[in-house]
Design a protein around this motif. Structure first.
Motif, PDB file in Angstrom:
ATOM      1  N   CYS A 148       0.832  -1.211   0.000  1.00 27.25           N
ATOM      2  CA  CYS A 148       0.000   0.000   0.000  1.00 27.25           C
ATOM      3  C   CYS A 148       0.861   1.253   0.000  1.00 27.25           C
ATOM      4  N   GLY A 149       1.928   1.235   0.806  1.00 24.68           N
ATOM      5  CA  GLY A 149       2.805   2.393   0.869  1.00 24.68           C
ATOM      6  C   GLY A 149       3.476   2.692  -0.459  1.00 24.68           C
ATOM      7  N   LYS A 150       3.962   1.649  -1.133  1.00 23.61           N
ATOM      8  CA  LYS A 150       4.621   1.844  -2.422  1.00 23.61           C
ATOM      9  C   LYS A 150       3.646   2.349  -3.487  1.00 23.61           C
ATOM     10  N   MET A 151       2.444   1.753  -3.506  1.00 20.60           N
ATOM     11  CA  MET A 151       1.448   2.181  -4.485  1.00 20.60           C
ATOM     12  C   MET A 151       1.019   3.620  -4.230  1.00 20.60           C
ATOM     13  N   GLY A 152       0.818   3.950  -2.955  1.00 19.84           N
ATOM     14  CA  GLY A 152       0.432   5.318  -2.627  1.00 19.84           C
ATOM     15  C   GLY A 152       1.499   6.325  -3.010  1.00 19.84           C
ATOM     16  N   LEU A 153       2.767   5.989  -2.780  1.00 14.56           N
ATOM     17  CA  LEU A 153       3.861   6.885  -3.138  1.00 14.56           C
ATOM     18  C   LEU A 153       3.946   7.076  -4.646  1.00 14.56           C
ATOM     19  N   ARG A 154       3.803   5.995  -5.385  1.00 13.87           N
ATOM     20  CA  ARG A 154       3.840   6.105  -6.845  1.00 13.87           C
ATOM     21  C   ARG A 154       2.674   6.957  -7.363  1.00 13.87           C
ATOM     22  N   SER A 155       1.509   6.773  -6.767  1.00 14.02           N
ATOM     23  CA  SER A 155       0.346   7.554  -7.196  1.00 14.02           C
ATOM     24  C   SER A 155       0.567   9.038  -6.957  1.00 14.02           C
ATOM     25  N   LEU A 156       1.058   9.396  -5.774  1.00 13.97           N
ATOM     26  CA  LEU A 156       1.256  10.799  -5.445  1.00 13.97           C
ATOM     27  C   LEU A 156       2.331  11.438  -6.325  1.00 13.97           C
ATOM     28  N   ILE A 157       3.408  10.690  -6.607  1.00 14.89           N
ATOM     29  CA  ILE A 157       4.454  11.220  -7.491  1.00 14.89           C
ATOM     30  C   ILE A 157       3.890  11.466  -8.887  1.00 14.89           C
ATOM     31  N   TYR A 158       3.117  10.523  -9.385  1.00 13.77           N
ATOM     32  CA  TYR A 158       2.505  10.702 -10.712  1.00 13.77           C
ATOM     33  C   TYR A 158       1.567  11.904 -10.719  1.00 13.77           C
ATOM     34  N   TYR A 159       0.700  11.999  -9.724  1.00  9.47           N
ATOM     35  CA  TYR A 159      -0.265  13.097  -9.676  1.00  9.47           C
ATOM     36  C   TYR A 159       0.437  14.451  -9.606  1.00  9.47           C
ATOM     37  N   LEU A 160       1.442  14.558  -8.750  1.00  8.56           N
ATOM     38  CA  LEU A 160       2.148  15.833  -8.594  1.00  8.56           C
ATOM     39  C   LEU A 160       2.893  16.198  -9.875  1.00  8.56           C
ATOM     40  N   ALA A 161       3.555  15.222 -10.496  1.00 10.62           N
ATOM     41  CA  ALA A 161       4.336  15.497 -11.706  1.00 10.62           C
ATOM     42  C   ALA A 161       3.439  15.938 -12.859  1.00 10.62           C
ATOM     43  N   THR A 162       2.349  15.210 -13.097  1.00 14.66           N
ATOM     44  CA  THR A 162       1.480  15.556 -14.224  1.00 14.66           C
ATOM     45  C   THR A 162       0.752  16.878 -13.995  1.00 14.66           C
ATOM     46  N   THR A 163       0.417  17.187 -12.744  1.00 13.24           N
ATOM     47  CA  THR A 163      -0.247  18.465 -12.459  1.00 13.24           C
ATOM     48  C   THR A 163       0.686  19.639 -12.727  1.00 13.24           C
ATOM     49  N   ILE A 164       1.947  19.510 -12.313  1.00 15.08           N
ATOM     50  CA  ILE A 164       2.920  20.576 -12.582  1.00 15.08           C
ATOM     51  C   ILE A 164       3.155  20.716 -14.092  1.00 15.08           C
ATOM     52  N   ILE A 165       3.252  19.595 -14.797  1.00 13.70           N
ATOM     53  CA  ILE A 165       3.437  19.643 -16.258  1.00 13.70           C
ATOM     54  C   ILE A 165       2.265  20.362 -16.917  1.00 13.70           C
ATOM     55  N   ALA A 166       1.039  20.068 -16.462  1.00 13.78           N
ATOM     56  CA  ALA A 166      -0.144  20.726 -17.039  1.00 13.78           C
ATOM     57  C   ALA A 166      -0.096  22.233 -16.826  1.00 13.78           C
ATOM     58  N   ALA A 167       0.287  22.664 -15.616  1.00 15.92           N
ATOM     59  CA  ALA A 167       0.379  24.110 -15.353  1.00 15.92           C
ATOM     60  C   ALA A 167       1.436  24.766 -16.232  1.00 15.92           C
ATOM     61  N   ILE A 168       2.559  24.078 -16.431  1.00 11.15           N
ATOM     62  CA  ILE A 168       3.625  24.635 -17.272  1.00 11.15           C
ATOM     63  C   ILE A 168       3.167  24.752 -18.729  1.00 11.15           C
ATOM     64  N   VAL A 169       2.455  23.731 -19.220  1.00 11.16           N
ATOM     65  CA  VAL A 169       1.937  23.787 -20.593  1.00 11.16           C
ATOM     66  C   VAL A 169       0.998  24.977 -20.760  1.00 11.16           C
ATOM     67  N   GLY A 170       0.105  25.190 -19.794  1.00 14.34           N
ATOM     68  CA  GLY A 170      -0.804  26.323 -19.873  1.00 14.34           C
ATOM     69  C   GLY A 170      -0.083  27.660 -19.861  1.00 14.34           C
ATOM     70  N   ILE A 171       0.934  27.786 -19.021  1.00 15.16           N
ATOM     71  CA  ILE A 171       1.686  29.042 -18.940  1.00 15.16           C
ATOM     72  C   ILE A 171       2.420  29.333 -20.243  1.00 15.16           C
ATOM     73  N   ILE A 172       3.027  28.303 -20.833  1.00 16.48           N
ATOM     74  CA  ILE A 172       3.735  28.499 -22.101  1.00 16.48           C
ATOM     75  C   ILE A 172       2.773  28.984 -23.181  1.00 16.48           C
ATOM     76  N   LEU A 173       1.593  28.384 -23.250  1.00 15.74           N
ATOM     77  CA  LEU A 173       0.633  28.773 -24.284  1.00 15.74           C
ATOM     78  C   LEU A 173       0.106  30.188 -24.079  1.00 15.74           C
ATOM     79  N   VAL A 174      -0.243  30.538 -22.834  1.00 17.87           N
ATOM     80  CA  VAL A 174      -0.832  31.856 -22.608  1.00 17.87           C
ATOM     81  C   VAL A 174       0.198  32.960 -22.804  1.00 17.87           C
ATOM     82  N   LEU A 175       1.468  32.688 -22.512  1.00 22.18           N
ATOM     83  CA  LEU A 175       2.508  33.676 -22.767  1.00 22.18           C
ATOM     84  C   LEU A 175       2.831  33.793 -24.254  1.00 22.18           C
ATOM     85  N   THR A 176       2.593  32.710 -24.988  1.00 21.53           N
ATOM     86  CA  THR A 176       2.852  32.730 -26.428  1.00 21.53           C
ATOM     87  C   THR A 176       1.702  33.372 -27.209  1.00 21.53           C
ATOM     88  N   ILE A 177       0.474  32.978 -26.907  1.00 19.14           N
ATOM     89  CA  ILE A 177      -0.694  33.480 -27.638  1.00 19.14           C
ATOM     90  C   ILE A 177      -1.102  34.869 -27.164  1.00 19.14           C
TER      91      ILE A 177
END
Length: 586
Positions: A148-177
């Protein structure tokens, strides 16, 4: 590029017979009728490949498969037809409650149109509480604390990484457009709502809800901070005056399931059940049976989804003040958000899925079709959760022990689309107000958008409330939220679909990375059952991973195929070496 080639293989179930002998006349380790999730992959013959193709065509054209495809096609069609009908009926919409100038639809009539859709959302929300409780407890009851601990850690790392990537993608687009610097000013609607909020209050509310003081109350209420704003005129030195705003934070209970508190309680409850084993067998069976009943109810609710989604879309189109909201600066802002959601949802997330798991991305997206359309229609990832379960487990074949643990957490804290939307919205509002942004502002926007998306409730238009946190970080007044109010309802549906899709991708990633723990757990369960039966003359049927298996040292076990069609297969022998690793030969 060999991994692109489809392998012609079949899975066999080796049988350890009771005639197996061991070295040094030691006891035979065996059980009867025990299976695990391991498989042996054996090349297919030409005859078997042709048979598999015929069976595949039969399955694709089976009655059950046709029903599933018809439901998905009907749901997608209901969205398209709903948009067309809604636009067509706008000519009959009344600007007031009176039927004048040939109008036929006032607000009450639109409410009647929305009624079937409201019933559909209520049905889905009805299933959220029993689904979360039964799924988490039943899945964790089958695992150990380490897994459970390993699965929970992997889930949180994935969630945090993809959320930050999404915010960065949005910032790049809004600064470009730069949508805020084009298309003119935005007219603020009179019914637009302003919101107040502080970052520290959001963090504290998040922690408070993790530890509810009443688990029964957590099933229908959450704790939230209400800010009472006081604006006063203060007299300073030399008889100068200035305006001062003070906040009085008051805790209150708001209607809605405290999903975070229930998650923490159910996780601990399920882990304790797994540790107590036989003492809590009745509880384990109860929650497993409860989950099966809820999933049957989900299947029934899905039959109503095309009708409910159709009326929801029609009502939302009719409630729009004017189609001109999608033109000019707001239209460019919408295009920026939609472009970011498309890039993140259909390029970045599938790329992550393929790189880590080597799955067929298009097949996986097709399997999630029903959940994505439902998320678009309802605008709520929590309401879509029952259907997301079914798509992940039955269509994409993810281990239920993973999906029932990962999905509830993802529906609460994983908000990729919301993070992207809030980052774009904050910078767009700054551009409208002519506020230049430094590199430090951009970094702050990235992390505050990530934090705000985690704290956002999985309900329609919750992003408008947490957007205040990002605006405060940029020094913008919270009243500026009203700027994007007119188009938020539509963008909310697109970002909810991306949130749900991100949760499903997380299931596949965590499942792939957790295969070793699941296989090890299956092996331990088999050996434990064998010890409990205490019958040395019985036989065991189990699946072997990657043509090798590990048994206690000094053992030789004869393995034969238990397959009526291929009864003439050669015998397979598992021999132990000194390093305690058994080699399988064919």
């Amino acid at each position: 590029m060999n991994f692109f080639k489809k392998k012609s293989i079949r899975s066999v179930i080796p049988l350890v017979t009771s005639e197996a002998r061991q070295k040094n006349d030691s006891n035979v380790i065996s059980t009867r009728n025990k299976k695990s999730n391991h498989i042996i992959e054996v090349p297919l013959s030409t005859h078997e490949m042709n048979s598999r193709k015929r069976n595949f065509r039969q399955q694709c054209c089976s009655k059950e498969s046709l029903k599933e495809q018809a439901l998905l096609i009907t749901t997608i069609a209901s969205v398209i037809i709903g948009i067309g009908v809604g636009i067509g009926l706008r000519s009959l919409k009344c600007n007031t409650d009176a039927y004048i100038n040939g109008c036929r639809l006032n607000k009450d009539d639109i409410g009647y149109i929305e009624f079937p859709g409201t019933i559909f959302i209520n049905i889905l929300k009805l299933l959220i509480l029993p689904l979360i409780v039964s799924s988490i407890i039943s899945s964790l009851a089958q695992l150990d604390a380490q897994s459970c601990g390993k699965m929970g850690l992997r889930s949180l790392i994935y969630y945090l990484a993809t959320t930050i990537i999404a915010a960065i993608v949005g910032i790049i687009l809004v600064l470009t457009i730069r949508p805020g610097l084009r298309g003119g000013q935005v007219t603020i609607k009179p019914e637009s709502k302003a919101a107040e909020g502080r970052t520290v209050d959001t963090i504290l509310d998040l922690i408070r809800n993790l530890f509810p003081d009443n688990i029964v109350q957590a099933a229908f209420q959450t704790t939230a901070t209400k800010l009472i704003v006081n604006k006063i005129v203060v007299k300073g030195e030399n008889d100068t005056t200035y305006n001062k705003t003070t906040y009085n934070a008051v805790l209150e209970k708001r209607d809605g399931i405290n999903v975070l508190g229930l998650l923490v309680f159910c996780i601990l409850f399920g882990i304790i059940i797994s540790r107590l084993k036989e003492k809590t067998l009745i509880l384990k069976q109860f929650f497993e049976a409860m989950l099966e009943v809820v999933m049957q109810l989900v299947r029934i609710a899905m039959l109503f989804s095309p009708i409910g989604i159709f009326f929801l879309i029609v009502a939302k189109i009719l409630l729009m003040d004017s189609l001109s909201d999608f033109a000019g600066s707001l239209g460019l802002y919408m295009a920026t958000v939609l472009a970011g959601l498309f890039i993140h949802g259909f390029i970045i997330l599938p790329l992550i899925l393929f790189i880590i798991t080597r799955m067929n991305v298009f097949k996986y997206i097709h399997g999630m079709g029903q959940a994505l359309v439902t998320a678009f229609g309802t605008g709520s990832s929590s309401a879509t959760l029952p259907i997301t379960y079914r798509c992940v487990e039955e269509k994409n074949h993810i281990d239920p022990r993973i999906s029932r643990f990962v999905l509830p957490i993802g529906a609460t804290v994983n908000m990729d689309g919301t993070a992207l939307y809030e980052a774009v919205a904050a910078i767009y509002i700054a551009q409208l107000n002519g506020i230049p942004l430094t590199a430090a502002n951009i970094i702050v926007t990235t992390f505050t958008a990530t934090l705000a998306s985690i704290g956002a409730a999985s309900i329609p238009s919750a992003g408008l409330v947490t957007l205040v946190i990002v605006l405060n970080a940029l020094g913008l007044p919270s009243e500026e939220v009203r700027t994007i109010f007119a188009v938020d309802w539509l963008l909310d549906r697109f970002r909810t679909a991306i949130n749900v899709f991100g949760d499903s991708i997380g299931c596949a990633v965590v499942y792939h990375l957790s295969r070793k723990e699941l296989n090890s757990l299956d092996n331990r369960n088999i050996l434990a059952d064998d010890v409990n039966t205490n019958n040395p003359n019985s036989s065991v049927s189990f699946l072997v991973p990657n043509t090798t298996t590990t048994l206690p040292s000094n053992h030789m076990t004869s393995v034969t195929y238990d397959n009526p069609t291929y009864s003439n297969q050669p015998e397979t022998t598992v021999d132990d070496n000194d390093d305690n690793t058994d080699q399988t030969s064919f």
